[in-house]
Design a protein around this motif. Structure first.
Motif, PDB file in Angstrom:
ATOM      1  N   UNK A 166      -2.653  -0.413   9.094  1.00 26.56           N
ATOM      2  CA  UNK A 166      -1.386   0.104   9.621  1.00 26.56           C
ATOM      3  C   UNK A 166      -0.264  -0.915   9.426  1.00 26.56           C
ATOM      4  N   UNK A 167      -0.577  -2.183   9.620  1.00 26.99           N
ATOM      5  CA  UNK A 167       0.438  -3.231   9.441  1.00 26.99           C
ATOM      6  C   UNK A 167       0.856  -3.325   7.967  1.00 26.99           C
ATOM      7  N   UNK A 168      -0.132  -3.310   7.075  1.00 26.94           N
ATOM      8  CA  UNK A 168       0.167  -3.420   5.643  1.00 26.94           C
ATOM      9  C   UNK A 168       0.986  -2.218   5.162  1.00 26.94           C
ATOM     10  N   UNK A 169       0.708  -1.040   5.711  1.00 30.12           N
ATOM     11  CA  UNK A 169       1.411   0.161   5.259  1.00 30.12           C
ATOM     12  C   UNK A 169       2.908   0.107   5.554  1.00 30.12           C
ATOM     13  N   UNK A 170       3.301  -0.707   6.514  1.00 35.21           N
ATOM     14  CA  UNK A 170       4.737  -0.845   6.759  1.00 35.21           C
ATOM     15  C   UNK A 170       5.443  -1.568   5.623  1.00 35.21           C
ATOM     16  N   UNK A 171       4.680  -2.193   4.734  1.00 35.54           N
ATOM     17  CA  UNK A 171       5.257  -2.834   3.556  1.00 35.54           C
ATOM     18  C   UNK A 171       5.418  -1.871   2.388  1.00 35.54           C
ATOM     19  N   UNK A 172       4.994  -0.615   2.573  1.00 33.05           N
ATOM     20  CA  UNK A 172       5.033   0.358   1.488  1.00 33.05           C
ATOM     21  C   UNK A 172       6.431   0.554   0.892  1.00 33.05           C
ATOM     22  N   UNK A 173       7.504   0.650   1.695  1.00 32.39           N
ATOM     23  CA  UNK A 173       8.835   0.793   1.069  1.00 32.39           C
ATOM     24  C   UNK A 173       9.190  -0.380   0.161  1.00 32.39           C
ATOM     25  N   UNK A 174       8.831  -1.597   0.557  1.00 33.24           N
ATOM     26  CA  UNK A 174       9.098  -2.749  -0.302  1.00 33.24           C
ATOM     27  C   UNK A 174       8.309  -2.649  -1.602  1.00 33.24           C
ATOM     28  N   UNK A 175       7.051  -2.198  -1.495  1.00 31.32           N
ATOM     29  CA  UNK A 175       6.236  -2.034  -2.698  1.00 31.32           C
ATOM     30  C   UNK A 175       6.810  -0.960  -3.607  1.00 31.32           C
ATOM     31  N   UNK A 176       7.285   0.137  -3.017  1.00 34.37           N
ATOM     32  CA  UNK A 176       7.884   1.205  -3.808  1.00 34.37           C
ATOM     33  C   UNK A 176       9.148   0.716  -4.516  1.00 34.37           C
ATOM     34  N   UNK A 177       9.953  -0.060  -3.810  1.00 28.84           N
ATOM     35  CA  UNK A 177      11.166  -0.637  -4.405  1.00 28.84           C
ATOM     36  C   UNK A 177      10.815  -1.524  -5.596  1.00 28.84           C
ATOM     37  N   UNK A 178       9.822  -2.405  -5.418  1.00 30.28           N
ATOM     38  CA  UNK A 178       9.442  -3.308  -6.502  1.00 30.28           C
ATOM     39  C   UNK A 178       8.867  -2.587  -7.695  1.00 30.28           C
ATOM     40  N   UNK A 179       8.044  -1.563  -7.447  1.00 30.90           N
ATOM     41  CA  UNK A 179       7.424  -0.821  -8.544  1.00 30.90           C
ATOM     42  C   UNK A 179       8.466  -0.091  -9.383  1.00 30.90           C
ATOM     43  N   UNK A 180       9.417   0.558  -8.717  1.00 31.08           N
ATOM     44  CA  UNK A 180      10.443   1.306  -9.438  1.00 31.08           C
ATOM     45  C   UNK A 180      11.396   0.373 -10.161  1.00 31.08           C
ATOM     46  N   UNK A 181      11.866  -0.669  -9.490  1.00 32.43           N
ATOM     47  CA  UNK A 181      12.834  -1.589 -10.100  1.00 32.43           C
ATOM     48  C   UNK A 181      12.242  -2.282 -11.321  1.00 32.43           C
TER      49      UNK A 181
END
Length: 408
Positions: A175-190
């Motif tokens: 659950x804690x790691x999943x809060x980093x999902x938006x940052x991961x999505x940003x990095x993957x797309x950029x």
């Protein structure tokens, strides 16, 4: 409960990543670290979580007389989905012909291939302490299943309590790691846009469109057909999984949905003992989206290399691809590795042509979404098969009282 972030933060992160990739490509490429760290952390947590889920579920399932029947049903169902997805990928490739005419692109395509192949996908030195775990779920399953069954023979042992406690702690960590999902999505797309740009991917747009179309048809024709046989409102079921699907699409990691999907399926009426066994096995052996992608990509590569495909060649692709695709179980990025190995074995394309798919591999979200839908549907189908599905909970969560799974 391990809940994924809502769709809005993920959508905002993707939009921001797209904008950065266009405005500052050199800077955007460096943001791939965000998605790499996210996937590494998930890989670190998911191996023991899968072990605990399967061991706990196997111990509970082993105390029921229907364990053998559930196992047989699971193997048969997964086998049928594998065959249908591989066959569907070959048929879609032959019908849609996504690679026809691509050989005429010549040096431009090869340049794109090398550009994608040489793109960095490693963590910087200062993050070398992060465990580079790429656990193979097949090995985890081989250890956890007999361990759980043996523990289930002694229900009074403290071992089961320890497994349950570890499972709860790992879910909290997820659950804690999943809060980093938006940052991961940003990095993957950029990083994807900054590395390859938008125009440079146009030669491969035809394949992207074709594989997405084939995946949509497979989901609604095959999965929808299975749901229709069981009178499950398939559209409502897809809406029910919307957060998990958005999480996987934005992060590019199906492991991100494992914990929240387990919780959602339990809410839907699937018994925990069944979910904890079926879901880890499904993540390893029920990868219809991956199989569809591998089959269609083999046809694409052959067409892009001007290799004529007759019935004998297609039959060989089907057999070899079906066997080799099992190597894609549970390891991030293994679908591309399996595809490369299979293409080399069949001699359907040169190494340069195979490298064309490297540049767009991380845009193949359709295979991930198809896999996640398949995982969820498998649990519902097998729960209904052994009569343990809570139909009232299912109807309540899907917002329907129309006699779901009414066999009359």
């Amino acid at each position: 409960m391990a809940r994924p972030p809502s769709i809005l933060p993920l959508a905002a992160a993707i939009a921001a990543g797209l904008a950065l990739g266009i405005a500052a490509p050199a800077t955007a490429v460096q943001t791939h670290v965000l998605s790499e760290v996210f996937i590494r952390l998930l890989g670190w947590i998911m191996a023991p979580l899968v072990f605990c889920m399967l061991a706990d579920g196997a111990a509970a399932l082993g105390r029921h007389r229907d364990a053998g029947r559930t196992g047989v049903s699971m193997v048969l169902y997964f086998g049928a989905m594998s065959l249908l997805s591989m066959l569907g990928g070959l048929v879609a490739g032959v019908v849609l012909e996504p690679g026809i005419g691509m050989a005429a692109a010549g040096d431009g395509g090869v340049a794109l291939a090398h550009h994608g192949a040489l793109a960095p996908h490693v963590l910087p030195d200062w993050m070398a302490w992060l465990p580079a775990l790429q656990p193979n779920n097949l090995a985890v399953l081989a250890l956890a299943l007999p361990f759980g069954l043996a523990a289930g023979l002694r229900p009074g042992t403290r071992l089961l309590g320890w497994i349950g406690a570890a499972r709860g702690a790992l879910l909290a960590a997820t659950r804690i790691v999943l809060w980093l999902a938006p940052a991961a999505a940003f990095g993957a797309m950029a990083s994807a846009v900054g590395r390859s740009g938008l125009v440079s991917l146009l030669p491969l747009l035809r394949f992207v469109v074709a594989i997405n179309l084939a995946s949509v048809v497979f989901v609604f024709l095959v999965y929808g057909g299975v749901a229709r046989l069981l009178r499950l409102p398939f559209g409502r079921f897809l809406v029910f999984l919307r957060n998990e699907l958005a999480l996987v699409a934005s992060t590019g990691a199906t492991l991100a949905a494992l914990a929240p999907l387990s919780e959602r399926l339990a809410r839907l009426g699937c018994p925990r003992r069944l979910v904890d066994v079926v879901l880890p096995f499904s993540y390893s052996l029920n990868l219809s989206g991956t199989y569809l992608y591998i089959a269609m990509a083999l046809v694409f590569l052959a067409e892009a290399s001007d290799v004529h495909l007759g019935w004998h060649e297609l039959a060989l692709m089907f057999g070899v691809g079906l066997l080799s695709s099992k190597g894609a179980a549970g390891v991030a990025g293994s679908a591309l590795a399996t595809l490369v190995a299979t293409a080399a074995l069949l001699h359907v394309a040169s190494a340069d042509t195979v490298a064309l798919l490297v540049a767009i591999d991380r845009t193949m979200k359709c295979r991930l979404l198809t896999n996640v839908i398949g995982h969820g549907l498998a649990c519902v189908v097998l729960a209904a098969r052994d009569g343990s599905l809570d139909r009232e909970a299912l109807g309540r969560e899907l917002g329907t009282d129309q006699g779901v799974f009414d066999r009359s």
